[in-house]
Write a protein that holds these residues in place. Structure first.
Motif, PDB file in Angstrom:
ATOM      1  N   ARG A  61       0.835  -1.214   0.000  1.00  0.00           N
ATOM      2  CA  ARG A  61       0.000   0.000   0.000  1.00  0.00           C
ATOM      3  C   ARG A  61       0.864   1.256   0.000  1.00  0.00           C
ATOM      4  NH1 ARG A  61      -2.716  -2.888   3.906  1.00  0.00           N
ATOM      5  NH2 ARG A  61      -1.901  -1.551   5.550  1.00  0.00           N
TER       6      ARG A  61
ATOM      7  N   GLU B  99       0.920   4.090  -2.966  1.00  0.00           N
ATOM      8  CA  GLU B  99       0.618   5.500  -2.680  1.00  0.00           C
ATOM      9  C   GLU B  99       1.803   6.398  -3.025  1.00  0.00           C
ATOM     10  OE1 GLU B  99      -2.700   5.057   0.840  1.00  0.00           O
ATOM     11  OE2 GLU B  99      -0.585   5.029   1.424  1.00  0.00           O
ATOM     12  N   ASP B 100       3.012   5.947  -2.742  1.00  0.00           N
ATOM     13  CA  ASP B 100       4.215   6.721  -3.069  1.00  0.00           C
ATOM     14  C   ASP B 100       4.421   6.855  -4.574  1.00  0.00           C
ATOM     15  OD1 ASP B 100       4.722   7.021  -0.365  1.00  0.00           O
ATOM     16  OD2 ASP B 100       6.337   5.520  -0.313  1.00  0.00           O
TER      17      ASP B 100
ATOM     18  N   ALA C 228      -6.936  -0.354  -6.439  1.00  0.00           N
ATOM     19  CA  ALA C 228      -6.406   1.008  -6.488  1.00  0.00           C
ATOM     20  C   ALA C 228      -6.717   1.651  -7.827  1.00  0.00           C
ATOM     21  CB  ALA C 228      -4.893   0.985  -6.249  1.00  0.00           C
ATOM     22  N   LYS C 229      -6.540   2.942  -7.881  1.00  0.00           N
ATOM     23  CA  LYS C 229      -6.760   3.712  -9.114  1.00  0.00           C
ATOM     24  C   LYS C 229      -5.440   4.365  -9.492  1.00  0.00           C
ATOM     25  CE  LYS C 229      -9.869   6.003 -11.777  1.00  0.00           C
ATOM     26  NZ  LYS C 229     -10.393   5.366 -12.936  1.00  0.00           N
ATOM     27  N   LYS C 230      -5.077   4.261 -10.763  1.00  0.00           N
ATOM     28  CA  LYS C 230      -3.890   4.936 -11.298  1.00  0.00           C
ATOM     29  C   LYS C 230      -4.240   5.430 -12.693  1.00  0.00           C
ATOM     30  CE  LYS C 230       0.604   5.994 -11.751  1.00  0.00           C
ATOM     31  NZ  LYS C 230       1.890   5.498 -11.402  1.00  0.00           N
ATOM     32  N   LYS C 231      -4.238   6.742 -12.844  1.00  0.00           N
ATOM     33  CA  LYS C 231      -4.659   7.379 -14.088  1.00  0.00           C
ATOM     34  C   LYS C 231      -6.044   6.859 -14.455  1.00  0.00           C
ATOM     35  CE  LYS C 231       0.025   8.321 -15.524  1.00  0.00           C
ATOM     36  NZ  LYS C 231       1.062   8.147 -16.505  1.00  0.00           N
TER      37      LYS C 231
ATOM     38  N   GLY D 242       1.860   7.235  -6.872  1.00  0.00           N
ATOM     39  CA  GLY D 242       0.747   7.889  -7.549  1.00  0.00           C
ATOM     40  C   GLY D 242      -0.557   7.123  -7.617  1.00  0.00           C
ATOM     41  N   TYR D 243      -0.680   6.031  -6.911  1.00  0.00           N
ATOM     42  CA  TYR D 243      -1.923   5.271  -6.881  1.00  0.00           C
ATOM     43  C   TYR D 243      -2.811   5.797  -5.756  1.00  0.00           C
ATOM     44  CZ  TYR D 243       0.281   1.632  -9.787  1.00  0.00           C
ATOM     45  OH  TYR D 243       0.901   0.945 -10.797  1.00  0.00           O
ATOM     46  N   THR D 244      -4.091   5.712  -5.965  1.00  0.00           N
ATOM     47  CA  THR D 244      -5.059   5.993  -4.913  1.00  0.00           C
ATOM     48  C   THR D 244      -5.664   4.666  -4.497  1.00  0.00           C
ATOM     49  OG1 THR D 244      -5.567   8.150  -5.877  1.00  0.00           O
ATOM     50  CG2 THR D 244      -7.186   7.229  -4.340  1.00  0.00           C
ATOM     51  N   ILE D 245      -5.553   4.338  -3.225  1.00  0.00           N
ATOM     52  CA  ILE D 245      -6.106   3.088  -2.726  1.00  0.00           C
ATOM     53  C   ILE D 245      -7.618   3.249  -2.593  1.00  0.00           C
ATOM     54  CG2 ILE D 245      -6.100   1.385  -0.855  1.00  0.00           C
ATOM     55  CD1 ILE D 245      -3.409   1.597  -2.384  1.00  0.00           C
ATOM     56  N   ILE D 246      -8.361   2.371  -3.245  1.00  0.00           N
ATOM     57  CA  ILE D 246      -9.826   2.383  -3.179  1.00  0.00           C
ATOM     58  C   ILE D 246     -10.286   1.541  -1.992  1.00  0.00           C
ATOM     59  CG2 ILE D 246     -11.976   1.837  -4.385  1.00  0.00           C
ATOM     60  CD1 ILE D 246     -10.277   4.098  -5.686  1.00  0.00           C
TER      61      ILE D 246
END
Length: 114
Positions: free
Chosen positions: A17, A21-22, A43-46, A24-28
């Motif tokens: 995790r 996050e480091d 997670a979300k990335k772009k 550029g991903y957002t953890i859903i």
């Protein structure tokens, strides 16, 4: 699962995790479960919704952790992901299946692993 394996998995998922996050991903969500299986991290990335399987080992003495993501496990993750997508009306989004292997404190992301 023994206590040692549980602790390795818990620490491995925390490191995964943090790595995401480091980078550029957002953890859903984490540890999404339903009757079909479990997904360690979503997670979300772009434009991608990324389904991540995390495998952690103390060392690579018996092979790389990613080698333990069997075809059966891949099938379960895919089916669970489809269920998640349907449940959240996300069938039209771009998806990717990644594996993060954690060996000790080292994190390696394998994009499009399956």
């Amino acid at each position: 699962m023994g206590l040692k394996s549980y602790i390795e998995g818990f620490v491995g998922e925390r490191l995964a995790r943090e790595y995401l996050e480091d980078n550029g991903y957002t953890i859903i969500t984490t540890n999404f479960k339903n009757k079909l299986g479990e997904i360690d991290i979503i997670a979300k990335k772009k434009s991608y919704l990324v389904f991540v399987e995390v495998k952690a080992r103390e060392n690579a003495l018996y092979g790389r952790p990613s080698e333990y993501v069997s075809r059966d496990k891949q099938r379960k993750v895919k089916n669970t992901a489809i269920s998640y997508l349907k449940m959240n009306n996300l069938m039209d989004c771009d998806v990717r299946f990644d594996v993060i292997e954690v060996i000790g404190d080292n994190v390696n992301l394998i994009e499009n692993a399956f």
